[in-house]
Design a protein around this motif. Structure first.
Motif, PDB file in Angstrom:
ATOM      1  N   SER A  85     -38.290  71.961  43.796  1.00  0.00           N
ATOM      2  CA  SER A  85     -38.311  73.416  43.990  1.00  0.00           C
ATOM      3  C   SER A  85     -38.917  74.152  42.810  1.00  0.00           C
ATOM      4  CB  SER A  85     -36.893  73.934  44.241  1.00  0.00           C
ATOM      5  OG  SER A  85     -36.341  73.383  45.407  1.00  0.00           O
ATOM      6  N   PHE A  86     -38.756  73.591  41.600  1.00  0.00           N
ATOM      7  CA  PHE A  86     -39.210  74.301  40.406  1.00  0.00           C
ATOM      8  C   PHE A  86     -40.320  73.554  39.667  1.00  0.00           C
ATOM      9  CE2 PHE A  86     -34.777  75.605  41.147  1.00  0.00           C
ATOM     10  CZ  PHE A  86     -35.016  76.943  41.437  1.00  0.00           C
ATOM     11  N   ASP A  87     -40.986  72.664  40.410  1.00  0.00           N
ATOM     12  CA  ASP A  87     -42.154  71.963  39.876  1.00  0.00           C
ATOM     13  C   ASP A  87     -41.836  71.254  38.557  1.00  0.00           C
ATOM     14  OD1 ASP A  87     -44.784  71.088  40.018  1.00  0.00           O
ATOM     15  OD2 ASP A  87     -45.571  72.797  38.887  1.00  0.00           O
ATOM     16  N   LEU A  88     -40.699  70.556  38.555  1.00  0.00           N
ATOM     17  CA  LEU A  88     -40.281  69.774  37.401  1.00  0.00           C
ATOM     18  C   LEU A  88     -40.341  68.290  37.757  1.00  0.00           C
ATOM     19  CD1 LEU A  88     -37.109  71.842  36.375  1.00  0.00           C
ATOM     20  CD2 LEU A  88     -39.331  71.853  35.228  1.00  0.00           C
ATOM     21  N   PRO A  89     -40.462  67.414  36.782  1.00  0.00           N
ATOM     22  CA  PRO A  89     -40.463  65.984  37.098  1.00  0.00           C
ATOM     23  C   PRO A  89     -39.120  65.555  37.688  1.00  0.00           C
ATOM     24  CG  PRO A  89     -40.301  66.336  34.727  1.00  0.00           C
ATOM     25  CD  PRO A  89     -40.604  67.667  35.327  1.00  0.00           C
TER      26      PRO A  89
END
Length: 538
Positions: free
Chosen positions: A217-221
């Motif tokens: 959802s938050f474009d994190l790994p």
């Protein structure tokens, strides 16, 4: 009236007088068990026993207590004294404490106290003595203090405050959290917690689907925490919130979840906590630790009881670990235990979480946060919900002396006592941080959110420090207070509004939000300057 009747009346009167005399004699000479001994423990400890069923003399084959030592050499006198009384002593070389244990009758006789079994309201059966044992004369030269004889510590995991968010735009997203506490400059320079480890101690488990959904959802790994112990079956959202809050600010840090449930199984809770800390220190030296567990209020235990925790924590700090603990969500009434809120608070209800108040622990309070639409900081006040007596914990320790780095604080509090919290971060669930729990977006809150926020930010600061001529922070408290007294850059945002059920916030240090909330970029530069000049006073 006939003579017979008069004699009956006289004999009846004599019988009454004799009975009254006998009753008076018994009252004056009744068994000593009915007399309250002078060493009887009062306060929340007594309330715990009063709320439990007394099952009579302890029937098990083992009870124990902690002995605080005056040094760190082998306690030969204590061991000899114990052996003569059919007791045994466990001691680790170099430790400033030992465990005295044996059969209940042997402990009772050796320390001249009663030891009974009790059944608590939750059905738990435990041993306890209503009296505080005194140090026997033969071991006074070697023993500085004794802990409680208590086989159960009331405990709880700080329950997260999770507010549903039907659309994923409520609460601070990761970018907003970074902007709020001015950690964005470090992120823009590429610092994400690489080569650092953050350890979360919890009773709770997590679902990998929640963590995957949060990262996507938050474009994190994506990440999968390493487990120490078995995955807990409980899912309150605590571990999930802690791990996601850390990942939001330190996405490249290694995350570890430690199942701490075993520390509250049976007796010796504080010894078990210390042992668990030692295990994690060996396995992950220099890691950042985050705790959101309440291991009993500081009026239940003694400072001696906490020696295993303090010893293990001090050793870990010397290896580069930094440890954060949530101050609690009962608005300064940690000894009330979160129950019986229909009753007005009493003096005995005021207190701190025992482990959170250890001087070596960095205690984290909570705030209500205001930001603009971009997530830039506008203002904060202490988190407090008076109607339900929930809010940031904090106050004056009943156990520990004031550490040197707090000596110059000017606070209206009993002199010479440890003050908490040390710092703060957002905790109000209405203004909290975006998380994913049970495959739904939500907003997390509580001081159990504030502690992992600081843990994640510290992982990022450690990466920056080690790459710019510094070193991992390790023990943070002395540096925090050194920086607050005067530094090139303002490292904290002072929280001056609000309060909790016990104290009020105000300018400078206060017993609600400590030194304030972080300006991470400035704080990092101040810490680096202190490390390079080696000029810290404490």
């Amino acid at each position: 009236m006939s003579g017979t009747t008069r004699r009956s009346v006289r004999w009846s009167t004599c019988a009454v007088v004799v009975a009254m005399a006998a009753a008076l004699t018994w009252a004056l000479n009744r068994p000593t068990e009915a007399t309250v001994p002078g060493n009887t423990i009062t306060g929340p400890y007594a309330s715990l026993l009063a709320a439990s069923a007394d099952l009579g003399p302890a029937a098990g084959d083992h009870v124990q207590l902690i002995a605080g030592l005056r040094g760190t050499t082998r306690p030969a006198a204590l061991m000899q004294w114990a052996q003569q009384r059919e007791l045994s002593v466990r001691w680790q070389p170099g430790a400033p404490w030992a465990v005295v244990e044996g059969k209940p009758i042997a402990v009772s006789t050796a320390f001249d106290v009663k030891v009974h079994d009790y059944r608590g309201r939750l059905g738990q059966v435990f041993y306890a003595s209503p009296q505080q044992p005194a140090i026997p004369a033969p071991i006074v030269p070697e023993v500085a203090g004794l802990g409680r004889i208590l086989g159960y510590i009331p405990h709880h995991e700080s329950m997260p405050f999770i507010v549903p968010a039907d659309v994923p735009d409520g609460g601070l997203p990761p970018d907003g959290l970074l902007r709020t506490y001015n950690a964005q400059p470090l992120r823009a320079a590429g610092y994400t917690g690489k080569n650092t480890t953050v350890v979360v101690f919890a009773f709770d488990g997590f679902d990998q689907e929640d963590l995957d959904m949060f990262a996507t959802s938050f474009d994190l790994p994506k990440f999968t925490p390493e487990l120490v112990g078995e995955m807990a079956t409980q899912r309150t959202g605590e571990a999930t919130m802690d791990l996601e809050a850390i990942h939001a600010v330190a996405p490249d840090a290694k995350k570890v979840l430690v199942n701490a449930r075993g520390t509250v199984s049976g007796d010796a809770t504080y010894e078990k906590i210390g042992s668990l800390m030692e295990q994690i220190d060996r396995r992950y030296p220099g890691a950042v630790w985050s705790f959101s567990i309440g291991w009993g209020c500081d009026k239940i235990a003694t400072a001696t009881d906490l020696l295993p925790v303090r010893s293990a924590l001090a050793a870990a700090l010397s290896h580069g670990t930094t440890a954060f603990n949530a101050s609690g969500d009962l608005a300064g009434l940690e000894c009330k235990g979160g129950h019986n809120w229909a009753e007005a608070p009493r003096a005995d209800d005021i207190g701190l979480d025992s482990v959170a108040s250890v001087p070596e622990m960095t205690d984290v309070g909570g705030t209500t946060l205001s930001t603009d639409a971009e997530g830039d900081w506008v203002g904060e006040q202490s988190w407090f919900e008076p109607a339900i007596s929930q809010g940031t914990g904090g106050g004056v320790s009943n156990l520990f002396e004031r550490p040197p780095w707090q000596a110059e604080l000017r606070v209206a509090a009993p002199p010479g006592r440890r003050l908490t919290p040390d710092i703060a971060a957002v905790a109000d669930p209405v203004t909290g941080v975006r998380i994913v729990f049970k495959r739904r977006h939500a907003i997390g809150g509580g001081t159990s959110l504030a502690a992992p926020i600081w843990a994640g930010l510290t992982a990022v600061m450690n990466e920056y420090l080690t790459k710019n001529g510094g070193q991992p922070i390790g023990e943070l408290n002395p540096m925090l207070y050194e920086i607050a007294q005067g530094s090139r850059r303002p490292g904290f945002r002072d929280v001056t509004l609000g309060g909790n059920a016990v104290d009020n916030a105000g300018p400078g240090y206060d017993l609600v939000t400590g030194l304030g909330t972080p300006d991470v970029d400035n704080l990092t530069q101040n810490i680096l300057a202190l490390q390079k000049c080696r000029c810290g006073r404490w």
